[in-house]
Write a protein that holds these residues in place. Structure first.
Motif, PDB file in Angstrom:
ATOM      1  N   PHE A 190      31.077  17.269  -5.852  1.00 11.58           N
ATOM      2  CA  PHE A 190      31.496  16.944  -7.217  1.00 11.58           C
ATOM      3  C   PHE A 190      31.644  15.434  -7.391  1.00 11.58           C
ATOM      4  O   PHE A 190      31.208  14.877  -8.402  1.00 11.58           O
ATOM      5  CB  PHE A 190      32.798  17.656  -7.584  1.00 11.58           C
ATOM      6  N   ALA A 191      32.222  14.758  -6.425  1.00 13.34           N
ATOM      7  CA  ALA A 191      32.416  13.303  -6.515  1.00 13.34           C
ATOM      8  C   ALA A 191      31.091  12.575  -6.666  1.00 13.34           C
ATOM      9  O   ALA A 191      31.018  11.540  -7.339  1.00 13.34           O
ATOM     10  CB  ALA A 191      33.161  12.797  -5.290  1.00 13.34           C
ATOM     11  N   ALA A 192      30.032  13.120  -6.083  1.00 15.46           N
ATOM     12  CA  ALA A 192      28.726  12.475  -6.128  1.00 15.46           C
ATOM     13  C   ALA A 192      28.148  12.412  -7.546  1.00 15.46           C
ATOM     14  O   ALA A 192      27.345  11.535  -7.833  1.00 15.46           O
ATOM     15  CB  ALA A 192      27.751  13.186  -5.199  1.00 15.46           C
ATOM     16  N   PHE A 193      28.553  13.338  -8.416  1.00 11.60           N
ATOM     17  CA  PHE A 193      28.004  13.306  -9.776  1.00 11.60           C
ATOM     18  C   PHE A 193      29.073  13.453 -10.853  1.00 11.60           C
ATOM     19  O   PHE A 193      28.763  13.717 -12.016  1.00 11.60           O
ATOM     20  CB  PHE A 193      26.919  14.382  -9.948  1.00 11.60           C
ATOM     21  N   ALA A 194      30.324  13.212 -10.513  1.00 14.15           N
ATOM     22  CA  ALA A 194      31.426  13.410 -11.451  1.00 14.15           C
ATOM     23  C   ALA A 194      31.247  12.621 -12.748  1.00 14.15           C
ATOM     24  O   ALA A 194      31.562  13.119 -13.834  1.00 14.15           O
ATOM     25  CB  ALA A 194      32.752  13.053 -10.793  1.00 14.15           C
ATOM     26  N   ALA A 195      30.721  11.409 -12.662  1.00  8.96           N
ATOM     27  CA  ALA A 195      30.547  10.591 -13.860  1.00  8.96           C
ATOM     28  C   ALA A 195      29.563  11.221 -14.843  1.00  8.96           C
ATOM     29  O   ALA A 195      29.660  11.006 -16.050  1.00  8.96           O
ATOM     30  CB  ALA A 195      30.080   9.188 -13.470  1.00  8.96           C
ATOM     31  N   ASP A 196      28.622  12.001 -14.347  1.00  4.06           N
ATOM     32  CA  ASP A 196      27.619  12.646 -15.197  1.00  4.06           C
ATOM     33  C   ASP A 196      27.903  14.117 -15.465  1.00  4.06           C
ATOM     34  O   ASP A 196      27.112  14.777 -16.150  1.00  4.06           O
ATOM     35  CB  ASP A 196      26.233  12.523 -14.547  1.00  4.06           C
ATOM     36  N   ALA A 197      28.993  14.627 -14.939  1.00  6.35           N
ATOM     37  CA  ALA A 197      29.312  16.043 -15.108  1.00  6.35           C
ATOM     38  C   ALA A 197      29.723  16.324 -16.553  1.00  6.35           C
ATOM     39  O   ALA A 197      30.383  15.507 -17.183  1.00  6.35           O
ATOM     40  CB  ALA A 197      30.439  16.453 -14.165  1.00  6.35           C
ATOM     41  N   PRO A 198      29.344  17.483 -17.075  1.00  4.97           N
ATOM     42  CA  PRO A 198      29.773  17.836 -18.432  1.00  4.97           C
ATOM     43  C   PRO A 198      31.282  18.089 -18.459  1.00  4.97           C
ATOM     44  O   PRO A 198      31.882  18.451 -17.438  1.00  4.97           O
ATOM     45  CB  PRO A 198      29.001  19.123 -18.720  1.00  4.97           C
ATOM     46  N   ALA A 199      31.873  17.890 -19.609  1.00  4.76           N
ATOM     47  CA  ALA A 199      33.312  18.136 -19.745  1.00  4.76           C
ATOM     48  C   ALA A 199      33.621  19.621 -19.640  1.00  4.76           C
ATOM     49  O   ALA A 199      34.664  20.014 -19.129  1.00  4.76           O
ATOM     50  CB  ALA A 199      33.812  17.579 -21.079  1.00  4.76           C
ATOM     51  N   GLU A 200      32.686  20.440 -20.108  1.00  8.50           N
ATOM     52  CA  GLU A 200      32.857  21.891 -20.088  1.00  8.50           C
ATOM     53  C   GLU A 200      31.528  22.536 -19.719  1.00  8.50           C
ATOM     54  O   GLU A 200      30.474  22.098 -20.173  1.00  8.50           O
ATOM     55  CB  GLU A 200      33.312  22.370 -21.464  1.00  8.50           C
ATOM     56  N   ALA A 201      31.593  23.571 -18.883  1.00  5.08           N
ATOM     57  CA  ALA A 201      30.370  24.251 -18.444  1.00  5.08           C
ATOM     58  C   ALA A 201      30.720  25.596 -17.840  1.00  5.08           C
ATOM     59  O   ALA A 201      31.875  25.890 -17.535  1.00  5.08           O
ATOM     60  CB  ALA A 201      29.623  23.398 -17.415  1.00  5.08           C
ATOM     61  N   THR A 202      29.686  26.397 -17.656  1.00  4.62           N
ATOM     62  CA  THR A 202      29.799  27.631 -16.889  1.00  4.62           C
ATOM     63  C   THR A 202      29.483  27.283 -15.438  1.00  4.62           C
ATOM     64  O   THR A 202      28.505  26.580 -15.167  1.00  4.62           O
ATOM     65  CB  THR A 202      28.825  28.695 -17.416  1.00  4.62           C
ATOM     66  N   ILE A 203      30.307  27.745 -14.526  1.00  2.00           N
ATOM     67  CA  ILE A 203      30.090  27.485 -13.101  1.00  2.00           C
ATOM     68  C   ILE A 203      29.398  28.707 -12.507  1.00  2.00           C
ATOM     69  O   ILE A 203      29.823  29.840 -12.733  1.00  2.00           O
ATOM     70  CB  ILE A 203      31.412  27.237 -12.355  1.00  2.00           C
ATOM     71  N   THR A 204      28.347  28.451 -11.757  1.00  3.28           N
ATOM     72  CA  THR A 204      27.615  29.517 -11.078  1.00  3.28           C
ATOM     73  C   THR A 204      27.753  29.332  -9.580  1.00  3.28           C
ATOM     74  O   THR A 204      27.426  28.266  -9.052  1.00  3.28           O
ATOM     75  CB  THR A 204      26.117  29.490 -11.442  1.00  3.28           C
ATOM     76  N   ASP A 226      38.962  20.443  -8.968  1.00  2.00           N
ATOM     77  CA  ASP A 226      40.004  21.458  -8.763  1.00  2.00           C
ATOM     78  C   ASP A 226      39.623  22.799  -9.379  1.00  2.00           C
ATOM     79  O   ASP A 226      39.839  23.849  -8.773  1.00  2.00           O
ATOM     80  CB  ASP A 226      41.341  20.986  -9.346  1.00  2.00           C
ATOM     81  N   VAL A 227      39.061  22.769 -10.580  1.00  3.73           N
ATOM     82  CA  VAL A 227      38.662  24.007 -11.253  1.00  3.73           C
ATOM     83  C   VAL A 227      37.505  24.661 -10.505  1.00  3.73           C
ATOM     84  O   VAL A 227      37.507  25.874 -10.270  1.00  3.73           O
ATOM     85  CB  VAL A 227      38.296  23.740 -12.731  1.00  3.73           C
ATOM     86  N   ILE A 228      36.519  23.857 -10.122  1.00  3.29           N
ATOM     87  CA  ILE A 228      35.384  24.403  -9.375  1.00  3.29           C
ATOM     88  C   ILE A 228      35.880  25.063  -8.103  1.00  3.29           C
ATOM     89  O   ILE A 228      35.500  26.188  -7.785  1.00  3.29           O
ATOM     90  CB  ILE A 228      34.347  23.305  -9.062  1.00  3.29           C
ATOM     91  N   TRP A 229      36.754  24.398  -7.354  1.00  9.44           N
ATOM     92  CA  TRP A 229      37.243  24.950  -6.098  1.00  9.44           C
ATOM     93  C   TRP A 229      38.101  26.199  -6.310  1.00  9.44           C
ATOM     94  O   TRP A 229      38.007  27.169  -5.557  1.00  9.44           O
ATOM     95  CB  TRP A 229      38.016  23.912  -5.283  1.00  9.44           C
ATOM     96  N   LYS A 230      38.944  26.191  -7.336  1.00 10.44           N
ATOM     97  CA  LYS A 230      39.803  27.348  -7.604  1.00 10.44           C
ATOM     98  C   LYS A 230      38.975  28.637  -7.700  1.00 10.44           C
ATOM     99  O   LYS A 230      39.287  29.634  -7.047  1.00 10.44           O
ATOM    100  CB  LYS A 230      40.570  27.124  -8.911  1.00 10.44           C
ATOM    101  N   TYR A 231      37.925  28.591  -8.486  1.00 10.41           N
ATOM    102  CA  TYR A 231      37.108  29.788  -8.670  1.00 10.41           C
ATOM    103  C   TYR A 231      36.150  30.023  -7.501  1.00 10.41           C
ATOM    104  O   TYR A 231      35.807  31.163  -7.207  1.00 10.41           O
ATOM    105  CB  TYR A 231      36.374  29.727 -10.012  1.00 10.41           C
ATOM    106  N   GLU A 232      35.739  28.956  -6.842  1.00 10.39           N
ATOM    107  CA  GLU A 232      34.894  29.118  -5.662  1.00 10.39           C
ATOM    108  C   GLU A 232      35.659  29.833  -4.554  1.00 10.39           C
ATOM    109  O   GLU A 232      35.126  30.739  -3.902  1.00 10.39           O
ATOM    110  CB  GLU A 232      34.418  27.757  -5.162  1.00 10.39           C
ATOM    111  N   GLN A 233      36.900  29.443  -4.348  1.00  5.91           N
ATOM    112  CA  GLN A 233      37.711  30.085  -3.316  1.00  5.91           C
ATOM    113  C   GLN A 233      37.924  31.566  -3.645  1.00  5.91           C
ATOM    114  O   GLN A 233      37.769  32.429  -2.777  1.00  5.91           O
ATOM    115  CB  GLN A 233      39.051  29.378  -3.168  1.00  5.91           C
ATOM    116  N   LEU A 234      38.236  31.861  -4.894  1.00 12.98           N
ATOM    117  CA  LEU A 234      38.444  33.245  -5.312  1.00 12.98           C
ATOM    118  C   LEU A 234      37.178  34.077  -5.102  1.00 12.98           C
ATOM    119  O   LEU A 234      37.218  35.152  -4.500  1.00 12.98           O
ATOM    120  CB  LEU A 234      38.859  33.288  -6.784  1.00 12.98           C
ATOM    121  N   ALA A 235      36.039  33.564  -5.572  1.00 11.86           N
ATOM    122  CA  ALA A 235      34.782  34.303  -5.434  1.00 11.86           C
ATOM    123  C   ALA A 235      34.393  34.464  -3.965  1.00 11.86           C
ATOM    124  O   ALA A 235      33.892  35.513  -3.559  1.00 11.86           O
ATOM    125  CB  ALA A 235      33.670  33.594  -6.208  1.00 11.86           C
ATOM    126  N   THR A 236      34.637  33.437  -3.171  1.00 14.17           N
ATOM    127  CA  THR A 236      34.310  33.500  -1.744  1.00 14.17           C
ATOM    128  C   THR A 236      35.162  34.552  -1.040  1.00 14.17           C
ATOM    129  O   THR A 236      34.650  35.334  -0.229  1.00 14.17           O
ATOM    130  CB  THR A 236      34.488  32.129  -1.075  1.00 14.17           C
TER     131      THR A 236
END
Length: 105
Positions: free
Chosen positions: A16-30, A77-87
């Motif tokens: 995430f840090a590698a592209f945080a500046a270009d990340a959308p403010a809101e998106a669907t995470i896959t 934090d949001v990406i990890w929260k749902y990644e951990q749950l799905a994992t």
């Protein structure tokens, strides 16, 4: 063999840090998962993920499962929260995590 959540989390935050500046403010995470066994319980995994708010899709060859959630406000934090749950869910069904991506809505 136990799953290394610490390493997975570090990789997610680094990615995430590698592209945080270009990340959308809101998106669907896959999140993507691969079965560890030819007799993997795809239906059970999809049902368990759906119970936690994920939408799922299989590829045509049953080699990959996408678990999608959102749209959400995007941060590491949001990406990890749902990644951990799905994992946690996927591992119970013998599926292995293989990354994530963002889809702008």
């Amino acid at each position: 063999m136990s799953h290394d959540y610490k390493a997975q989390k570090a990789e997610t935050y680094d990615s995430f840090a590698a592209f945080a500046a270009d990340a959308p403010a809101e998106a669907t995470i896959t999140y993507q998962f691969y079965p560890e066994d030819v007799d993997a319980n795809w239906d059970g995994l999809q049902k368990a993920l759906a119970a936690k708010g994920f939408r799922t899709a299989r590829d045509d060859e049953d080699e990959l499962l996408d678990a999608m959630i959102g749209p959400l406000k995007i941060s590491a934090d949001v990406i990890w929260k749902y990644e951990q749950l799905a994992t946690e869910i996927a591992l119970k069904f013998d599926f292995t995590p293989d990354g994530w991506g963002l889809l702008e809505d």
